[in-house]
Design a protein around this motif. Structure first.
Motif, PDB file in Angstrom:
ATOM      1  N   ILE A 282       0.853  -1.191   0.000  1.00 31.75           N
ATOM      2  CA  ILE A 282       0.000   0.000   0.000  1.00 31.75           C
ATOM      3  C   ILE A 282       0.885   1.235   0.000  1.00 31.75           C
ATOM      4  CG2 ILE A 282      -1.876  -1.162   1.201  1.00 31.75           C
ATOM      5  CD1 ILE A 282      -1.154   0.533   3.654  1.00 31.75           C
ATOM      6  N   ARG A 283       0.266   2.361  -0.319  1.00 30.89           N
ATOM      7  CA  ARG A 283       0.969   3.645  -0.323  1.00 30.89           C
ATOM      8  C   ARG A 283       1.453   3.934   1.093  1.00 30.89           C
ATOM      9  NH1 ARG A 283      -0.652   7.894  -4.268  1.00 30.89           N
ATOM     10  NH2 ARG A 283       1.158   9.256  -4.295  1.00 30.89           N
TER      11      ARG A 283
ATOM     12  N   LEU B 267      -3.689  12.270  -2.733  1.00 31.39           N
ATOM     13  CA  LEU B 267      -3.634  11.193  -1.739  1.00 31.39           C
ATOM     14  C   LEU B 267      -5.030  10.850  -1.212  1.00 31.39           C
ATOM     15  CD1 LEU B 267      -0.370  12.230   0.156  1.00 31.39           C
ATOM     16  CD2 LEU B 267      -0.690  10.183  -1.263  1.00 31.39           C
TER      17      LEU B 267
ATOM     18  N   GLN C 203      -7.487  10.252  -2.848  1.00 30.90           N
ATOM     19  CA  GLN C 203      -8.124   9.269  -3.730  1.00 30.90           C
ATOM     20  C   GLN C 203      -7.801   7.836  -3.307  1.00 30.90           C
ATOM     21  OE1 GLN C 203     -10.054  10.951  -5.884  1.00 30.90           O
ATOM     22  NE2 GLN C 203      -9.040  12.756  -5.019  1.00 30.90           N
ATOM     23  N   GLU C 204      -6.812   7.658  -2.427  1.00 30.01           N
ATOM     24  CA  GLU C 204      -6.417   6.311  -1.995  1.00 30.01           C
ATOM     25  C   GLU C 204      -7.446   5.740  -1.022  1.00 30.01           C
ATOM     26  OE1 GLU C 204      -3.560   4.625  -2.899  1.00 30.01           O
ATOM     27  OE2 GLU C 204      -2.912   6.266  -4.207  1.00 30.01           O
ATOM     28  N   GLU C 205      -7.608   4.418  -1.086  1.00 24.50           N
ATOM     29  CA  GLU C 205      -8.490   3.738  -0.132  1.00 24.50           C
ATOM     30  C   GLU C 205      -7.770   3.570   1.210  1.00 24.50           C
ATOM     31  OE1 GLU C 205     -11.486   1.944  -0.852  1.00 24.50           O
ATOM     32  OE2 GLU C 205     -11.596   0.541   0.837  1.00 24.50           O
ATOM     33  N   ASN C 206      -6.499   3.171   1.130  1.00 25.24           N
ATOM     34  CA  ASN C 206      -5.663   2.998   2.325  1.00 25.24           C
ATOM     35  C   ASN C 206      -4.432   3.869   2.201  1.00 25.24           C
ATOM     36  OD1 ASN C 206      -7.110   0.688   3.585  1.00 25.24           O
ATOM     37  ND2 ASN C 206      -6.525  -0.319   1.664  1.00 25.24           N
ATOM     38  N   LEU C 207      -4.030   4.475   3.317  1.00 25.68           N
ATOM     39  CA  LEU C 207      -2.825   5.299   3.292  1.00 25.68           C
ATOM     40  C   LEU C 207      -2.088   5.142   4.616  1.00 25.68           C
ATOM     41  CD1 LEU C 207      -1.206   7.339   1.660  1.00 25.68           C
ATOM     42  CD2 LEU C 207      -2.599   9.156   2.685  1.00 25.68           C
TER      43      LEU C 207
END
Ligand code: 6GU
Length: 271
Positions: free
Chosen positions: A84-85, A104, A106-110
């Motif tokens: 993941i990012r 950022l 737009q990410e589901e997980n961060l």
């Protein structure tokens, strides 16, 4: 949006994020936060996660293995089994800005890795980090505040986190200008009146005044944000007026030079 934070101070992150707008967004299920205490992954058994730097020098370095184990544990919790990012907070990173927050969001997980001491063993960074980010040109004691700064800015870009009445405000930076000044009751406060145009009820005049205040503030505080391409004819007319009345406006030499540049006036006296 699901945030994951690897840190030595999880309570600091939890406290901060469970406050105010981000706290409300978590209650509403729009955001989630999972913190991981790197110290729980110490490989020496005594809770130590740092050691002396090879090659000598001052300070301690966070070891690779505790961070890698914390990361593996974190990955298991994301259901996104693959990479993941992962943002590593460091003054050596790219400087955070609004467009990065937008992207950022737009990410589901961060995930975030907060370092301390003199740094983190480079090998674990190469293995897991996708983004190196700084929040500005000054040095802090650790990555916790920068991680919170980023999560705050990213959260308000997540749909539903801001109420509808707030969301207009969120546009203000994206038009490239600083926000105009705001006033509320009373009309006269300790001898200071509200600018009369705001009481006029003339929406056109109010909008124009606010836009001009935005231009003036941006010129004053962030001249680097003023771009020729984004100025329309009305804006240029206003800036001309500012320059003509430079004495009354108390413009600095730098502000005058920025104005002349924007208006295409030669800076050389000899011309
Ligand atoms: Cl991301 N970390 C630290 N320690 N200091 C900083 C920073 C980050 N950004 C600016 N200064």
């Amino acid at each position: 949006m699901n945030f994951y934070v690897m840190t030595l101070f999880p309570e600091m992150i939890e406290q901060g994020m469970h406050t105010s707008i981000t706290g409300r967004a978590m209650e509403k299920g729009l955001l989630s936060l999972k913190t991981v205490n790197i110290r729980d992954y110490s490989v020496t058994g005594n809770g130590r996660i740092d050691d002396y730097p090879y090659g000598g020098g001052a300070g301690m370095v966070m070891q690779a293995e505790p961070i890698y184990r914390a990361y593996e544990d974190l990955l298991r919790q994301t259901r996104a089994q693959d990479k993941i990012r992962l943002v590593y907070l460091t003054p050596q990173g790219r400087v955070f800005h609004q467009a990065m927050a937008q992207e950022l969001a737009q990410e589901e997980n961060l995930a975030f890795l907060c370092g301390h001491y003199e740094g983190v063993d480079e090998r674990v960074l190469e293995a897991i980090v996708t983004d190196y980010v700084s929040i500005g040109d000054y040095v802090l004691t650790g990555g916790e505040l920068p991680a919170m700064v980023m999560m705050d800015a990213i959260s308000r870009m997540v749909p539903g986190v801001l109420s509808n009445s707030d969301s207009g405000v969120s546009e203000s930076f994206s038009d490239g200008l600083l926000e105009y000044p705001q006033y509320s009751r009373p009309e006269l406060w300790r001898g200071c009146p509200v600018p009369p145009v705001l009481l006029s009820g003339h929406h056109g005049n109010v909008d124009r005044w606010r836009h001009e205040q935005s231009l003036l503030r941006t010129l004053r505080n962030r001249p680097d944000l003023l771009k020729k391409e984004s100025l329309n004819k009305e804006d240029l007319k206003y800036l001309w007026k500012l320059l003509e009345e430079e004495m009354d406006n108390g413009l600095s030499a730098e502000e005058i030079s920025v104005l002349k540049n924007l208006l295409g006036i030669s800076l050389k006296l000899s011309d």
